[in-house]
Each structure stands twice: as C-alpha cells, then as structure tokens.
Design an enzyme around this catalytic site. Structure first.
Site, PDB file in Angstrom:
ATOM      1  CG  HIS A   1     -18.935   8.052   3.720  1.00 37.65           C
ATOM      2  ND1 HIS A   1     -17.922   7.480   3.558  1.00 37.65           N
ATOM      3  CD2 HIS A   1     -20.042   7.864   5.053  1.00 37.65           C
ATOM      4  CE1 HIS A   1     -19.001   6.258   4.379  1.00 37.65           C
ATOM      5  NE2 HIS A   1     -19.604   6.503   4.959  1.00 37.65           N
TER       6      HIS A   1
ATOM      7  CB  THR B   1      -7.947  12.717   9.668  1.00 39.01           C
ATOM      8  OG1 THR B   1      -9.288  12.032   9.424  1.00 39.01           O
ATOM      9  CG2 THR B   1      -8.728  14.625   9.448  1.00 39.01           C
TER      10      THR B   1
ATOM     11  CB  THR C   1     -29.801  12.787  -7.208  1.00 36.21           C
ATOM     12  OG1 THR C   1     -29.848  11.902  -8.023  1.00 36.21           O
ATOM     13  CG2 THR C   1     -29.669  13.842  -7.908  1.00 36.21           C
TER      14      THR C   1
ATOM     15  NE  ARG D   1      -5.731   0.617  -2.917  1.00 37.13           N
ATOM     16  CZ  ARG D   1      -5.724  -0.183  -2.930  1.00 37.13           C
ATOM     17  NH1 ARG D   1      -6.310  -1.717  -3.173  1.00 37.13           N
ATOM     18  NH2 ARG D   1      -4.378  -0.736  -2.430  1.00 37.13           N
ATOM     19  CB  ILE D   2      -7.933   2.195   2.968  1.00 43.49           C
ATOM     20  CG1 ILE D   2      -9.125   1.961   3.366  1.00 43.49           C
ATOM     21  CG2 ILE D   2      -7.218   2.425   4.843  1.00 43.49           C
ATOM     22  CD1 ILE D   2      -9.747   0.645   3.973  1.00 43.49           C
TER      23      ILE D   2
ATOM     24  NE  ARG E   1      -3.464  -0.187   3.105  1.00 45.24           N
ATOM     25  CZ  ARG E   1      -4.943  -0.270   2.180  1.00 45.24           C
ATOM     26  NH1 ARG E   1      -5.233   0.319   1.229  1.00 45.24           N
ATOM     27  NH2 ARG E   1      -5.316  -1.311   2.013  1.00 45.24           N
TER      28      ARG E   1
ATOM     29  CG  LEU F   1     -12.510   4.887   5.869  1.00 45.60           C
ATOM     30  CD1 LEU F   1     -11.397   5.070   5.139  1.00 45.60           C
ATOM     31  CD2 LEU F   1     -12.475   3.880   6.137  1.00 45.60           C
TER      32      LEU F   1
HETATM   33  C1  GRF Z   1     -20.362   8.110  -4.072  1.00 43.75           C
HETATM   34  O1  GRF Z   1     -21.911   7.312  -4.200  1.00 43.75           O
HETATM   35  C2  GRF Z   1     -19.721   8.735  -3.542  1.00 43.75           C
HETATM   36  O2  GRF Z   1     -20.300   8.704  -2.190  1.00 43.75           O
HETATM   37  C3  GRF Z   1     -18.595   7.062  -2.754  1.00 43.75           C
HETATM   38  O3  GRF Z   1     -18.757   6.347  -3.702  1.00 43.75           O
HETATM   39  C4  GRF Z   1     -19.790   7.234  -5.177  1.00 43.75           C
HETATM   40  C5  GRF Z   1     -19.046   7.511  -6.119  1.00 43.75           C
HETATM   41  O4  GRF Z   1     -20.125   7.704  -7.137  1.00 43.75           O
HETATM   42  N1  GRF Z   1     -17.595   7.906  -2.259  1.00 43.75           N
HETATM   43  P1  GRF Z   1     -19.661   7.856  -8.411  1.00 43.75           P
HETATM   44  O5  GRF Z   1     -17.639   6.846  -8.735  1.00 43.75           O
HETATM   45  O6  GRF Z   1     -18.793   9.335  -8.410  1.00 43.75           O
HETATM   46  O7  GRF Z   1     -19.777   7.957  -9.823  1.00 43.75           O
END
Ligand code: GRF
Length: 207
Positions: free
Chosen positions: A128, A160, A191, A110-111, A84, A163
């Site tokens: 997120h 940070t 959306t 990826r983390i 990693r 995670l």
């Molecule tokens: C989104 O729901 C985002 O919040 C999450 O992964 C998804 C990515 O969708 N981290 P995209 O590749 O932007 O269409």
C-alpha cells in the site's frame, strides 16, 4: 531445498513454493518481483518461483512483461460476473490451480470479499502506498502532501478483511520535498516499493 528434492528436479512444480501475483495495471511491482526472483536466484536458493500472474483486466500492461518472462498469465474479468462474491470465487479457483504458498497483490484494484481473504489466510499480502496506519484507501500521496507530512512511504502487510489494516511486514520511508506534487511523490514512493516488496517476499519465504 533438500538433496532429495534437488535430485527429483528443482523445477518440479510440486516441490516449488509458488507465488501468484495479482495485478490490474502497469504491474511495475510485479516486474520488480519477477526480476528479483531471477537475479537473486529464488528458484535455486529458496525453491520459490513466480507461478502465474493474474489480472482482472485483459488490457493490464503488466501482462505483456510477464509473458516475455515465460510466466503463465490468467485474466479473470470482473465485468463478466454478476456479483463480487462470484468474481472472487472464480478468481480463487484460478489462483488455486497454481497451489500458491503466497498470493501477492501488486496494484490489484479490487476490494476482496472476506471469503476470499479467509481462503488465503496468512498467505495473502499487499503493498500500500502510504505508511500505514496513516492514509488507508485512495489518493494517499495527495493526502500526505495536504497534511504537511515530511515523510511518506509504502507498507507491505498481510491482508485481512479490514481494508489496508493487516499486520505490517515491512515499511519503506521517503522524504516529502517542498515542491512535491502527488505525481512526483508517487514516483519516489514507487521506486521504494520496487526495492522493498521483493525483499519482504524473500524474507517471508526464507523463514
Ligand atoms: C503501487 O503504488 C501500489 O502500492 C499500489 O498501486 C500501485 C501499483 O503500481 N497498490 P504497479 O501496477 O505495481 O506499477
């Protein structure tokens, strides 16, 4: 942008605030950011441009869209690295070539190691698909439905080493409807993500 900068040329990469966007798949958030940058004239108004899209997967669908907008794309395949840390260092070098003011994780699956996160301290953000601090990690929509949540949403936050726990920059809320499946809820949240992520970036880079 100052008068001098305008006179020197607004497209001079040295004078622009560069955004580098990291994706792994569909890249719909990346596309929303790129379109917002065009429609809201980030380049002229804010001196901001999307300098590159970077993916850890050569087959990420979003790369095609980025190419159609004339944005340089870079692939750093995580499978080519023994660890990693080695992957993160190579990724860091590729990103650094674009001298980014902001590195935007947009579905980058990826983390990231703490060295990488420290290197981009205060200029690394993520979106997120939950209302953090609820539902860090994966399967957020299914977990929200199973818990009986009446509202779900997405969070833009600083990254940070911990995670999905960095300081929150923006949140968008959507209702959870009685007949929702993880898929239908994900679609509603996505959306919302497409609206809020460009707005959060514009706010951050206007400050
Ligand atoms: C989104 O729901 C985002 O919040 C999450 O992964 C998804 C990515 O969708 N981290 P995209 O590749 O932007 O269409």
């Amino acid at each position: 942008m100052t008068g001098l900068e305008a006179w020197l040329g607004k497209d001079n990469p040295k004078l622009m605030k560069n955004i580098v966007i990291l994706i792994s798949g569909a890249g719909s958030n990346m596309a929303a950011i790129v379109l917002a940058a065009e429609q809201r004239q980030w380049s002229d108004r804010l001196g901001v441009r999307v300098a590159a899209v970077v993916s850890n997967r050569a087959d990420a669908d979003g790369l095609e869209f980025a190419k159609t907008r004339g944005i340089p794309v870079v692939v750093v395949d995580h499978k080519s690295f023994a660890s990693r840390e080695a992957f993160d260092l190579a990724l860091q070098d590729e990103i650094d070539r674009f001298e980014p003011t902001l590195v935007v994780l947009a579905g980058f699956m990826r983390i990231l190691s703490s060295g990488f996160v420290r290197h981009f301290h205060n200029r690394l953000i993520n979106i997120h698909p939950s209302l953090l601090p609820a539902f860090a990690g994966l399967n957020t929509h299914q977990r929200a439905i199973e818990m009986g949540c009446q509202f779900a949403g997405a969070t833009v936050h600083h990254v940070t080493p911990d995670l999905d726990h960095g300081p929150i920059l923006a949140q968008g809320v959507v209702p959870v409807l009685p007949m929702d499946t993880a898929e239908s809820l994900a679609e509603r949240v996505l959306t919302q993500e497409h609206l809020m992520y460009p707005q959060a970036i514009e706010r951050l880079l206007s400050a």
